[in-house]
Design an enzyme around this catalytic site. Structure first.
Site, PDB file in Angstrom:
ATOM      1  N   ARG A   7     -13.542  56.310 -75.712  1.00 11.15           N
ATOM      2  CA  ARG A   7     -14.371  55.354 -75.555  1.00 11.15           C
ATOM      3  C   ARG A   7     -13.322  54.208 -74.944  1.00 11.15           C
ATOM      4  NH1 ARG A   7     -16.895  56.538 -80.353  1.00 11.15           N
ATOM      5  NH2 ARG A   7     -19.063  57.364 -79.798  1.00 11.15           N
ATOM      6  N   LYS A  47     -13.356  48.458 -60.530  1.00 12.83           N
ATOM      7  CA  LYS A  47     -14.399  49.671 -60.119  1.00 12.83           C
ATOM      8  C   LYS A  47     -13.620  50.932 -60.264  1.00 12.83           C
ATOM      9  CE  LYS A  47     -17.876  47.820 -56.946  1.00 12.83           C
ATOM     10  NZ  LYS A  47     -18.543  48.066 -55.608  1.00 12.83           N
ATOM     11  N   GLU A  77      -9.252  47.968 -44.273  1.00 17.63           N
ATOM     12  CA  GLU A  77      -9.864  46.884 -45.325  1.00 17.63           C
ATOM     13  C   GLU A  77      -8.876  45.561 -45.201  1.00 17.63           C
ATOM     14  OE1 GLU A  77     -12.467  47.571 -46.984  1.00 17.63           O
ATOM     15  OE2 GLU A  77     -12.588  49.933 -47.524  1.00 17.63           O
ATOM     16  N   LYS A 126      -9.995  39.364 -51.795  1.00 15.55           N
ATOM     17  CA  LYS A 126     -10.929  39.989 -52.736  1.00 15.55           C
ATOM     18  C   LYS A 126     -10.927  39.497 -53.987  1.00 15.55           C
ATOM     19  CE  LYS A 126     -11.939  44.658 -54.597  1.00 15.55           C
ATOM     20  NZ  LYS A 126     -11.887  46.199 -54.432  1.00 15.55           N
ATOM     21  N   GLU A 148     -21.084  42.940 -58.903  1.00 15.41           N
ATOM     22  CA  GLU A 148     -21.652  43.094 -57.703  1.00 15.41           C
ATOM     23  C   GLU A 148     -23.523  42.565 -57.726  1.00 15.41           C
ATOM     24  OE1 GLU A 148     -20.231  46.269 -55.263  1.00 15.41           O
ATOM     25  OE2 GLU A 148     -22.001  46.296 -54.125  1.00 15.41           O
ATOM     26  N   ARG A 190     -20.049  39.839 -54.327  1.00 12.38           N
ATOM     27  CA  ARG A 190     -19.287  40.922 -54.325  1.00 12.38           C
ATOM     28  C   ARG A 190     -19.829  41.987 -52.896  1.00 12.38           C
ATOM     29  NH1 ARG A 190     -15.938  44.226 -58.750  1.00 12.38           N
ATOM     30  NH2 ARG A 190     -14.963  45.775 -57.400  1.00 12.38           N
ATOM     31  N   ASN A 210     -18.431  44.993 -48.659  1.00  9.12           N
ATOM     32  CA  ASN A 210     -19.214  45.945 -48.070  1.00  9.12           C
ATOM     33  C   ASN A 210     -19.217  45.848 -46.623  1.00  9.12           C
ATOM     34  OD1 ASN A 210     -19.917  47.963 -50.119  1.00  9.12           O
ATOM     35  ND2 ASN A 210     -20.987  46.281 -50.844  1.00  9.12           N
ATOM     36  N   HIS A 240     -19.354  48.708 -44.220  1.00  8.41           N
ATOM     37  CA  HIS A 240     -19.687  49.971 -45.079  1.00  8.41           C
ATOM     38  C   HIS A 240     -21.129  50.361 -44.836  1.00  8.41           C
ATOM     39  CE1 HIS A 240     -15.897  48.725 -46.509  1.00  8.41           C
ATOM     40  NE2 HIS A 240     -15.839  49.668 -47.506  1.00  8.41           N
ATOM     41  N   HIS A 251     -20.258  54.033 -44.249  1.00  8.95           N
ATOM     42  CA  HIS A 251     -20.189  55.086 -45.295  1.00  8.95           C
ATOM     43  C   HIS A 251     -21.157  56.403 -44.407  1.00  8.95           C
ATOM     44  CE1 HIS A 251     -19.390  52.992 -49.157  1.00  8.95           C
ATOM     45  NE2 HIS A 251     -18.302  53.744 -49.091  1.00  8.95           N
ATOM     46  N   HIS A 276     -11.789  57.326 -44.912  1.00  7.56           N
ATOM     47  CA  HIS A 276     -12.901  56.039 -45.211  1.00  7.56           C
ATOM     48  C   HIS A 276     -12.709  54.931 -44.392  1.00  7.56           C
ATOM     49  CE1 HIS A 276     -14.881  53.403 -48.014  1.00  7.56           C
ATOM     50  NE2 HIS A 276     -13.992  52.406 -47.932  1.00  7.56           N
TER      51      HIS A 276
HETATM   52  N1  LIG Z   1     -12.567  51.296 -56.677  1.00  7.28           N
HETATM   53  C1  LIG Z   1     -12.690  50.550 -55.569  1.00  7.28           C
HETATM   54  O1  LIG Z   1     -12.905  49.174 -55.796  1.00  7.28           O
HETATM   55  C2  LIG Z   1     -12.384  51.116 -54.418  1.00  7.28           C
HETATM   56  C3  LIG Z   1     -12.592  50.274 -52.980  1.00  7.28           C
HETATM   57  C4  LIG Z   1     -12.477  51.252 -52.067  1.00  7.28           C
HETATM   58  C5  LIG Z   1     -12.202  52.568 -52.138  1.00  7.28           C
HETATM   59  N2  LIG Z   1     -12.267  53.184 -52.913  1.00  7.28           N
HETATM   60  C6  LIG Z   1     -11.853  54.599 -52.922  1.00  7.28           C
HETATM   61  O2  LIG Z   1     -10.738  54.742 -52.737  1.00  7.28           O
HETATM   62  C7  LIG Z   1     -10.827  56.291 -52.121  1.00  7.28           C
HETATM   63  C8  LIG Z   1      -9.744  56.122 -50.893  1.00  7.28           C
HETATM   64  O3  LIG Z   1      -8.588  55.682 -50.909  1.00  7.28           O
HETATM   65  P1  LIG Z   1      -7.240  56.110 -50.305  1.00  7.28           P
HETATM   66  O4  LIG Z   1      -7.563  55.963 -48.979  1.00  7.28           O
HETATM   67  O5  LIG Z   1      -6.105  55.461 -50.767  1.00  7.28           O
HETATM   68  O6  LIG Z   1      -7.389  57.808 -50.448  1.00  7.28           O
HETATM   69  P2  LIG Z   1      -6.648  58.733 -50.953  1.00  7.28           P
HETATM   70  O7  LIG Z   1      -6.234  58.392 -52.709  1.00  7.28           O
HETATM   71  O8  LIG Z   1      -7.372  59.971 -51.014  1.00  7.28           O
HETATM   72  O9  LIG Z   1      -5.319  58.830 -50.396  1.00  7.28           O
HETATM   73  C9  LIG Z   1      -5.177  59.059 -49.194  1.00  7.28           C
HETATM   74  C10 LIG Z   1      -4.267  60.404 -48.612  1.00  7.28           C
HETATM   75  O10 LIG Z   1      -2.884  59.872 -48.730  1.00  7.28           O
HETATM   76  C11 LIG Z   1      -2.023  60.543 -49.696  1.00  7.28           C
HETATM   77  N3  LIG Z   1      -1.140  59.856 -49.940  1.00  7.28           N
HETATM   78  C12 LIG Z   1      -1.137  58.989 -50.998  1.00  7.28           C
HETATM   79  N4  LIG Z   1      -0.136  58.104 -50.910  1.00  7.28           N
HETATM   80  C13 LIG Z   1       0.758  58.565 -50.371  1.00  7.28           C
HETATM   81  C14 LIG Z   1       2.106  58.189 -50.004  1.00  7.28           C
HETATM   82  N5  LIG Z   1       2.625  57.260 -50.475  1.00  7.28           N
HETATM   83  N6  LIG Z   1       2.920  58.993 -49.211  1.00  7.28           N
HETATM   84  C15 LIG Z   1       2.227  60.129 -48.526  1.00  7.28           C
HETATM   85  N7  LIG Z   1       0.754  60.413 -48.809  1.00  7.28           N
HETATM   86  C16 LIG Z   1       0.309  59.684 -49.716  1.00  7.28           C
HETATM   87  C17 LIG Z   1      -2.928  61.460 -50.681  1.00  7.28           C
HETATM   88  O11 LIG Z   1      -2.465  62.506 -51.068  1.00  7.28           O
HETATM   89  C18 LIG Z   1      -4.184  61.711 -49.851  1.00  7.28           C
HETATM   90  O12 LIG Z   1      -4.255  62.910 -49.229  1.00  7.28           O
HETATM   91  C19 LIG Z   1     -11.945  56.753 -51.794  1.00  7.28           C
HETATM   92  O13 LIG Z   1     -12.168  57.744 -53.148  1.00  7.28           O
HETATM   93  C20 LIG Z   1     -12.756  55.465 -52.000  1.00  7.28           C
HETATM   94  O14 LIG Z   1     -14.205  55.708 -52.630  1.00  7.28           O
HETATM   95  C21 LIG Z   1     -12.336  52.442 -54.363  1.00  7.28           C
END
Ligand SMILES: NC(=O)c1ccc[n+]([C@@H]2O[C@H](COP(=O)([O-])OP(=O)(O)OC[C@H]3O[C@@H](n4cnc5c(N)ncnc54)[C@H](O)[C@@H]3O)[C@@H](O)[C@H]2O)c1
Length: 354
Positions: A115, A136, A178, A221, A231, A235, A239, A242, A246, A256
């Protein structure tokens, strides 16, 4: 650079600097158990630094698959059962070491394990300057992205910029969308400044001054989410790009941020149409080309399937598609846009990339 959230309670620091991992010990020394949840690619690139942490703090390390595949219900079940088999107590801290996928997944594990146990974000991508802040967390469902989740704040965000040295350019581009979005939500000065700093692929790949721009992005942010954590109103501005983004990401399975950047350009066209804005679309198209965003995929876009996906956007209400539009740089609004306008804008959008 250190930022601090300004909620009425449960605030957390966001440390953005090279060698930020040196601060980690302050936040984990009192836990009975510490578990690092590490993206497999990050583990391969940074195993020496990470193994140093596990031995120094007697922590466990769990390596998870790279990227989005980790955010599944089946992998969540497998991982939480495995954590429970270690007889962990509530006096546990999970540390997410990876990009947004690792952060979202680990945060959701932390929110639900016994929990709720504490967790720390150690983002390793540019995109994760965004995802690691704001609380989030979640995983994907077969019905869509991020549909299973929670609002759950980390105890700290320790953003060690050294990690960015191994990031491939495609991931730099994904995260940059972003950062650029945050500048668009701020003001024209911020946009001019960032476009000058990163005026072509070479300058962006070198990531000079990135600390400053990541800090600025996080600040923007924070200003938004402090006023609307869950949101219900402002918030939604985050988007920007997006709604269309998306849809493109889902249909073409591109990173993304690549999709968000495309969505940002589409949004400018819609804003010109419905808000009588005068955004210079050719300027933004040229900018994306200068940064080497892969744009060939746009030739495959078909309106109907993307529109159907836009209809599923979580911001919509019974009247249909709601988009975040810039009523001038730095002035986002949320507005209904009907199908006719979306189609006209789509046709114009396609012409710009012919
Ligand atoms: N929670 C939130 O507010 C929020 C906001 C925006 C996006 N997201 C989420 O974030 C995710 C996308 O994040 P992302 O783009 O970081 O993707 P990711 O975590 O998939 O990483 C992208 C790629 O980079 C590689 N990688 C990571 N760090 C590395 C490094 N230092 N050196 C070499 N390779 C590396 C990973 O192995 C992966 O293949 C999505 O799931 C999206 O839904 C969440």
């Amino acid at each position: 650079m250190i930022l601090e959230t300004t909620y009425s309670s449960d605030n957390y620091p966001i440390i953005v600097e090279h060698n930020a991992l040196a601060h980690l010990h302050k936040y984990i020394q009192d836990y009975k158990d510490v578990v690092l949840i590490v993206d497999a690619t990050v583990n391969k690139e940074w195993s020496i630094a990470l193994d140093f942490i596990t031995s120094e703090y007697d922590a466990h390390k769990v390596i998870i698959p790279s990227g989005e595949s980790t955010k599944s219900l089946s992998f969540y079940a497998e991982t939480i059962e495995s954590l429970l088999s270690r007889k962990l107590t509530r006096d546990t801290c999970l540390i997410a070491v990876g990009g947004g996928a690792t952060g979202d997944f680990t945060g959701f594990l932390a929110a639900t394990l016994l929990r709720g146990v504490d967790f720390i974000q150690v983002p390793t991508t540019i995109l994760a300057h965004d995802s690691s802040v704001g609380g989030k967390v979640g995983i994907n469902s077969k019905h869509g992205k991020n549909l299973i989740g929670a609002f759950y704040r980390p105890k700290a965000v320790i953003y060690d910029l050294d990690f960015l040295a191994t990031l491939p350019y495609s991931e730099i581009l994904s995260g940059y969308a972003e950062v650029y979005k945050h500048a668009l939500l701020t003001n024209i000065k911020a946009v001019n400044e960032i476009e000058q700093q990163y005026h072509n692929a070479n300058t962006l790949e070198n990531l000079e001054e990135i600390e400053y721009y990541l800090y600025k992005g996080i600040e923007t942010k924070l200003n938004i989410i402090i006023n609307d954590e869950k949101e219900s109103n402002v918030r939604k501005y985050l988007n920007l790009g997006h709604t269309f983004g998306h849809a493109v990401e889902y249909e073409f399975k591109i990173p993304h941020g690549h999709a968000v950047m495309i969505g940002i350009v589409y949004q400018f066209i819609v804003a010109n149409n419905v808000l009588n804005q005068d955004f210079d679309i050719a300027h933004f198209v040229k900018y994306l080309q200068a940064l080497n965003y892969p744009l060939d995929i746009i030739k495959q876009f078909k309106f109907e399937s993307l529109y159907d996906l836009m209809l599923k956007d979580k911001k919509n209400d019974q009247q249909g598609v709601q988009m975040v539009l810039l009523d001038g740089i730095g002035n986002p609004i949320v507005k209904h846009v009907d199908r006719t306008i979306l189609l006209q804008s789509f046709e114009l959008f396609i012409k710009h990339f012919e």
